[in-house]
Motif scaffolding. Structure first.
Motif, PDB file in Angstrom:
ATOM      1  N   ASP A   1     -39.807  12.787  65.415  1.00  0.00           N
ATOM      2  CA  ASP A   1     -39.436  11.843  66.461  1.00  0.00           C
ATOM      3  C   ASP A   1     -39.817  10.442  65.968  1.00  0.00           C
ATOM      4  OD1 ASP A   1     -42.189  11.495  66.868  1.00  0.00           O
ATOM      5  OD2 ASP A   1     -42.239  12.802  68.609  1.00  0.00           O
ATOM      6  N   GLU A   2     -39.420   9.429  66.677  1.00  0.00           N
ATOM      7  CA  GLU A   2     -39.615   8.053  66.214  1.00  0.00           C
ATOM      8  C   GLU A   2     -41.087   7.688  66.053  1.00  0.00           C
ATOM      9  OE1 GLU A   2     -38.655   4.867  64.322  1.00  0.00           O
ATOM     10  OE2 GLU A   2     -37.164   6.313  64.967  1.00  0.00           O
ATOM     11  N   ALA A   3     -41.942   8.179  66.933  1.00  0.00           N
ATOM     12  CA  ALA A   3     -43.373   7.880  66.828  1.00  0.00           C
ATOM     13  C   ALA A   3     -43.958   8.478  65.548  1.00  0.00           C
ATOM     14  CB  ALA A   3     -44.122   8.403  68.047  1.00  0.00           C
ATOM     15  N   ASN A   4     -43.609   9.725  65.263  1.00  0.00           N
ATOM     16  CA  ASN A   4     -44.117  10.368  64.051  1.00  0.00           C
ATOM     17  C   ASN A   4     -43.498   9.760  62.793  1.00  0.00           C
ATOM     18  OD1 ASN A   4     -45.992  12.270  65.080  1.00  0.00           O
ATOM     19  ND2 ASN A   4     -44.277  13.466  65.845  1.00  0.00           N
ATOM     20  N   ALA A   5     -42.230   9.413  62.849  1.00  0.00           N
ATOM     21  CA  ALA A   5     -41.592   8.756  61.707  1.00  0.00           C
ATOM     22  C   ALA A   5     -42.281   7.422  61.429  1.00  0.00           C
ATOM     23  CB  ALA A   5     -40.104   8.548  61.967  1.00  0.00           C
ATOM     24  N   GLY A   6     -42.637   6.697  62.479  1.00  0.00           N
ATOM     25  CA  GLY A   6     -43.352   5.429  62.302  1.00  0.00           C
ATOM     26  C   GLY A   6     -44.724   5.628  61.672  1.00  0.00           C
TER      27      GLY A   6
ATOM     28  N   VAL B   1     -45.625   8.177  59.694  1.00  0.00           N
ATOM     29  CA  VAL B   1     -45.424   8.546  58.294  1.00  0.00           C
ATOM     30  C   VAL B   1     -45.048   7.316  57.481  1.00  0.00           C
ATOM     31  CG1 VAL B   1     -43.956   9.872  56.709  1.00  0.00           C
ATOM     32  CG2 VAL B   1     -44.814  10.944  58.799  1.00  0.00           C
ATOM     33  N   ARG B   2     -44.157   6.490  58.021  1.00  0.00           N
ATOM     34  CA  ARG B   2     -43.742   5.259  57.346  1.00  0.00           C
ATOM     35  C   ARG B   2     -44.962   4.382  57.034  1.00  0.00           C
ATOM     36  NH1 ARG B   2     -40.349   3.876  61.136  1.00  0.00           N
ATOM     37  NH2 ARG B   2     -38.703   5.260  60.448  1.00  0.00           N
ATOM     38  N   MET B   3     -45.864   4.248  57.999  1.00  0.00           N
ATOM     39  CA  MET B   3     -47.057   3.428  57.802  1.00  0.00           C
ATOM     40  C   MET B   3     -47.950   4.027  56.717  1.00  0.00           C
ATOM     41  SD  MET B   3     -50.291   2.569  60.227  1.00  0.00           S
ATOM     42  CE  MET B   3     -50.902   4.194  59.903  1.00  0.00           C
ATOM     43  N   MET B   4     -48.137   5.350  56.749  1.00  0.00           N
ATOM     44  CA  MET B   4     -48.972   5.999  55.735  1.00  0.00           C
ATOM     45  C   MET B   4     -48.381   5.838  54.339  1.00  0.00           C
ATOM     46  SD  MET B   4     -50.495   9.426  57.509  1.00  0.00           S
ATOM     47  CE  MET B   4     -49.078   9.899  58.468  1.00  0.00           C
TER      48      MET B   4
ATOM     49  N   PRO C   1     -36.820  14.640  56.083  1.00  0.00           N
ATOM     50  CA  PRO C   1     -37.031  13.299  56.647  1.00  0.00           C
ATOM     51  C   PRO C   1     -38.203  12.550  56.013  1.00  0.00           C
ATOM     52  CG  PRO C   1     -37.684  14.985  58.225  1.00  0.00           C
ATOM     53  CD  PRO C   1     -37.005  15.688  57.093  1.00  0.00           C
ATOM     54  N   ILE C   2     -39.242  13.243  55.592  1.00  0.00           N
ATOM     55  CA  ILE C   2     -40.371  12.546  54.971  1.00  0.00           C
ATOM     56  C   ILE C   2     -39.962  12.070  53.582  1.00  0.00           C
ATOM     57  CG2 ILE C   2     -42.744  12.775  54.152  1.00  0.00           C
ATOM     58  CD1 ILE C   2     -43.177  14.760  56.492  1.00  0.00           C
ATOM     59  N   ALA C   3     -39.219  12.885  52.848  1.00  0.00           N
ATOM     60  CA  ALA C   3     -38.709  12.458  51.542  1.00  0.00           C
ATOM     61  C   ALA C   3     -37.761  11.270  51.708  1.00  0.00           C
ATOM     62  CB  ALA C   3     -38.011  13.612  50.841  1.00  0.00           C
ATOM     63  N   ASP C   4     -36.968  11.270  52.768  1.00  0.00           N
ATOM     64  CA  ASP C   4     -36.075  10.133  53.033  1.00  0.00           C
ATOM     65  C   ASP C   4     -36.873   8.856  53.274  1.00  0.00           C
ATOM     66  OD1 ASP C   4     -33.913  11.846  52.805  1.00  0.00           O
ATOM     67  OD2 ASP C   4     -33.626  12.029  54.982  1.00  0.00           O
ATOM     68  N   LEU C   5     -37.971   8.982  54.034  1.00  0.00           N
ATOM     69  CA  LEU C   5     -38.822   7.811  54.281  1.00  0.00           C
ATOM     70  C   LEU C   5     -39.500   7.352  52.992  1.00  0.00           C
ATOM     71  CD1 LEU C   5     -40.416   8.868  57.685  1.00  0.00           C
ATOM     72  CD2 LEU C   5     -38.676   7.103  57.310  1.00  0.00           C
ATOM     73  N   ALA C   6     -39.905   8.303  52.158  1.00  0.00           N
ATOM     74  CA  ALA C   6     -40.504   7.949  50.868  1.00  0.00           C
ATOM     75  C   ALA C   6     -39.478   7.253  49.982  1.00  0.00           C
ATOM     76  CB  ALA C   6     -41.057   9.192  50.179  1.00  0.00           C
ATOM     77  N   ALA C   7     -38.251   7.750  49.984  1.00  0.00           N
ATOM     78  CA  ALA C   7     -37.189   7.124  49.194  1.00  0.00           C
ATOM     79  C   ALA C   7     -36.923   5.695  49.678  1.00  0.00           C
ATOM     80  CB  ALA C   7     -35.909   7.955  49.266  1.00  0.00           C
ATOM     81  N   ASP C   8     -36.928   5.493  50.981  1.00  0.00           N
ATOM     82  CA  ASP C   8     -36.751   4.138  51.528  1.00  0.00           C
ATOM     83  C   ASP C   8     -37.867   3.220  51.037  1.00  0.00           C
ATOM     84  OD1 ASP C   8     -34.511   4.962  52.918  1.00  0.00           O
ATOM     85  OD2 ASP C   8     -35.575   5.171  54.838  1.00  0.00           O
TER      86      ASP C   8
END
Length: 58
Positions: free
Chosen positions: A11-16, A18-21, A42-49
């Motif tokens: 969800d957006e809160a958890n994605a935020g 993970v993004r911060m970490m 989704p975590i790999a996608d955030l890491a790629a970003d």
């Protein structure tokens, strides 16, 4: 490794969170996260970003 049958949804809160970490990781550790996840999910996608934002090549 990531199983093909595994589906992860953030969800957006958890994605935020993970993004911060991910912003706190060194470039090397960021690439390790991406590779450990097989570049999928989704975590790999955030890491790629984050890698794209930092211009990290691996």
């Amino acid at each position: 490794m990531v199983d093909d049958d595994t589906t992860t949804v953030l969800d957006e809160a958890n994605a935020g969170a993970v993004r911060m970490m991910l912003t706190k990781l060194s470039d090397h550790d960021l690439v390790d996260v991406f590779e450990t996840l097989g570049g999928r999910g989704p975590i790999a996608d955030l890491a790629a970003d984050q890698m794209r934002d930092r211009n990290v090549d691996f």
